[in-house]
Design a protein around this motif. Structure first.
Motif, PDB file in Angstrom:
ATOM      1  N   UNK A 394      23.897  33.194  38.584  1.00  0.00           N
ATOM      2  CA  UNK A 394      24.957  33.824  37.611  1.00  0.00           C
ATOM      3  C   UNK A 394      26.197  33.959  37.996  1.00  0.00           C
ATOM      4  N   UNK A 395      26.971  35.182  37.983  1.00  0.00           N
ATOM      5  CA  UNK A 395      28.512  35.282  38.249  1.00  0.00           C
ATOM      6  C   UNK A 395      28.741  35.528  39.734  1.00  0.00           C
ATOM      7  N   UNK A 396      27.570  35.685  40.820  1.00  0.00           N
ATOM      8  CA  UNK A 396      27.795  35.748  42.217  1.00  0.00           C
ATOM      9  C   UNK A 396      27.809  34.417  42.921  1.00  0.00           C
ATOM     10  N   UNK A 397      27.944  33.342  42.078  1.00  0.00           N
ATOM     11  CA  UNK A 397      27.905  32.061  42.992  1.00  0.00           C
ATOM     12  C   UNK A 397      29.000  31.849  43.889  1.00  0.00           C
ATOM     13  N   UNK A 398      30.433  32.141  43.383  1.00  0.00           N
ATOM     14  CA  UNK A 398      31.606  31.877  44.160  1.00  0.00           C
ATOM     15  C   UNK A 398      31.789  32.598  45.291  1.00  0.00           C
ATOM     16  N   UNK A 399      31.558  34.094  45.304  1.00  0.00           N
ATOM     17  CA  UNK A 399      31.587  34.600  46.790  1.00  0.00           C
ATOM     18  C   UNK A 399      30.539  34.217  47.744  1.00  0.00           C
ATOM     19  N   UNK A 400      29.464  34.026  47.218  1.00  0.00           N
ATOM     20  CA  UNK A 400      28.194  33.656  48.183  1.00  0.00           C
ATOM     21  C   UNK A 400      28.732  32.227  48.689  1.00  0.00           C
TER      22      UNK A 400
END
Length: 554
Positions: A394-400
């Motif tokens: 969901x919304x956590x893909x970019x920092x990971x």
């Protein structure tokens, strides 16, 4: 004589052939196909939607040519056999050839004969279609060949056949003529001067009655398998199995018969519309026993190796049957599982590798590492889209992704934002340096198994009820772990009422052991687990029946 021969050759024409082929086009992964026709006036056709559309168009193209042929008068009686022009390579060898002595006669003398017919042929793989003007005998000898029309007898051909037969009859001795008449008379021929020439269509030879008018329409013979019944045919002494020819003099006879029947049985199995794994395992068992005996008799070590391969194939096929179609221990319905038992073992290896090599302990990172490692398991590279990444996190893909790129575990050709914006038609190619071919290989599975395991993990994470409940990465990692460690009846763990080690399950999900029960409860609300218990430092539970096909058997 030279003038007569030259005139005859000028009056005969070559049999026509139309060939349609279906071949892959472009990238293999795209699935596009190309339809080509041997006629120069027919342009190539491309079908990006796949093989099914190409086959449909090929059948329509064949029917178009057939309509033009019928409108033009159908097959031509004065045409040469097109199969003969191809050295009679379109039909299979004579099954009785193995017991003949001396050199095999030319294909023309052994095969060609009868009237000219219009035939259509389609190969079993659905990749080639052929329309041709051939003789009736070649049509009857070609498996899968269908006769559509018969040409009217050509006056030139009838006269030539009559002249040839009379010349042959006059050259024979009286004894040979009497013997030929005695052998061929029951087949339907009429004797003339002691000779009766019988063609493959069982029609009398024009030479049989010089006063008879030109032959009328004749009945086209059916394929060999439809004319000769099994009861009337003697026991076969020749056959093939596993690309090997069974010797016609192999002893004992029971072994030769078994090998020939096995070859026929395997070929018949390949034509079945639906697989039967139990039957296939039995055929492999019979093959292993027969090849072992054959190796003992002949001393050929390659036969013994083939027998060992058949034993392994029988065992693998039986496991596939048990895993995919076996019934659970409680007598429930049959379950067709996504992974075989061997593939499930490889999936657990991938889970263990992820737990040991994730550069950061967070559950979000572990989930992405697992999915990317499965895609790059073979050669260290793979493709991913923004839809994949956002679906996983969901919304956590970019920092990971930024964490993995900064740590050097993941290489992207562009920025993280570009990877998140990529679409299926323009996926982002990524590299996992630790999985490149020059590094130690952590996985021993092949291309098909890699695809199966990756698809299995994607189905688990994308389960509709898990998404509907909006469960986080930690809970979905627990769903993966429980699905990978089940028994046929859906219970967790390798032994009856044993369950899973609670600490190992918690470590994989990046959880404290005392929080596993909470996430197991969330899986129960999502109908992933039907029951769960974490007493005695064990995770006991059972998969819900709806997700049994996703269970990886221990």
């Amino acid at each position: 004589m030279a003038v007569e021969t030259g005139t005859r050759q000028e009056e005969r024409v070559e049999g026509r052939v139309w060939t349609m082929r279906l071949a892959p086009y472009g990238r293999p992964s795209a699935g596009a196909v190309l339809l080509s026709c041997s006629r120069p006036a027919c342009p190539d056709q491309r079908f990006p939607e796949g093989t099914a559309a190409g086959r449909k168009a090929a059948v329509a193209h064949v029917n178009t040519h057939l309509a033009h042929i019928r409108a033009g008068g159908g097959p031509r009686g004065e045409a040469w056999c097109a199969c003969r022009a191809a050295d009679c390579a379109w039909h299979t060898p004579d099954p009785d050839a193995g017991r003949r002595s001396g050199p095999r006669p030319p294909a023309q003398a052994a095969r060609c004969g009868g009237p000219v017919v219009l035939t259509v042929y389609a190969d079993r793989a659905g990749r080639l279609w052929r329309i041709a003007e051939t003789c009736a005998r070649c049509a009857a000898a070609t498996p899968g060949c269908r006769v559509l029309d018969t040409a009217a007898p050509s006056p030139v051909r009838t006269a030539s056949a009559r002249t040839d037969q009379i010349r042959t009859a006059s050259a024979r001795t009286e004894q040979t003529a009497v013997e030929a008449a005695a052998q061929q008379q029951p087949a339907g021929g009429t004797a003339a001067d002691g000779v009766a020439a019988v063609f493959s269509d069982r029609s009398p030879s024009p030479a049989a009655d010089p006063s008879a008018p030109a032959a009328g329409p004749v009945q086209v013979p059916q394929a060999r398998a439809a004319v000769v019944g099994a009861a009337a045919r003697p026991a076969k002494r020749w056959g093939k199995i596993a690309q090997r020819t069974v010797p016609h003099d192999l002893q004992p006879d029971v072994l030769r018969t078994e090998l020939i029947e096995l070859g026929d049985a395997f070929r018949a199995y390949q034509k079945r519309p639906e697989p039967d794994l139990a039957l296939l395992a039995e055929l492999h068992d019979r093959k292993a026993r027969a090849f072992t005996l054959w190796a003992d008799i002949s001393g050929d070590h390659s036969l013994r190796h083939e027998a060992q391969r058949a034993e392994q194939a029988a065992q693998t096929t039986r496991e596939m049957h048990e895993n995919r179609c076996g019934s659970p221990a409680d007598g429930g319905p049959a379950v067709e599982r996504l992974l075989t038992r061997t593939q499930a073992a490889h999936a657990r290896t991938a889970l263990g590798y992820t737990a040991a090599h994730t550069p950061f302990p967070q559950a979000e990172v572990r989930l992405v590492v697992l999915m990317l490692a499965l895609r790059a398991a073979r050669n260290g590279t793979g493709n991913v889209t923004g839809q994949d990444l956002t679906g996983w996190l969901q919304g956590d893909a970019e920092p990971v992704l930024e964490q993995l790129v900064d740590a050097g575990w993941l290489h992207l050709p562009g920025t993280v934002a570009e990877a998140l914006a990529s679409r299926p038609e323009d996926a982002t190619a990524f590299t996992v340096p630790a999985l490149l071919p020059g590094q130690p290989r952590p996985f021993a599975f092949g291309k098909t198994t890699r695809s199966k395991i990756s698809g299995w993990a994607q189905k688990v994470l994308g389960d509709r009820k898990l998404r509907k409940k909006k469960l986080g990465p930690t809970t979905r990692l627990l769903a993966l772990y429980t699905a990978a460690h089940t028994r046929p009846d859906g219970h967790l763990g390798p032994a009856e009422d044993d369950g899973l080690d609670l600490n190992q399950a918690a470590a994989f999900c990046a959880l404290p052991p005392d929080q596993v029960a909470e996430h197991a409860g969330l899986l129960i609300t999502a109908d992933w687990l039907s029951e769960a218990d974490t007493t005695a430092n064990r995770l006991h539970g059972r998969l819900a029946e709806r997700v049994w096909p996703l269970g990886g058997l221990l």
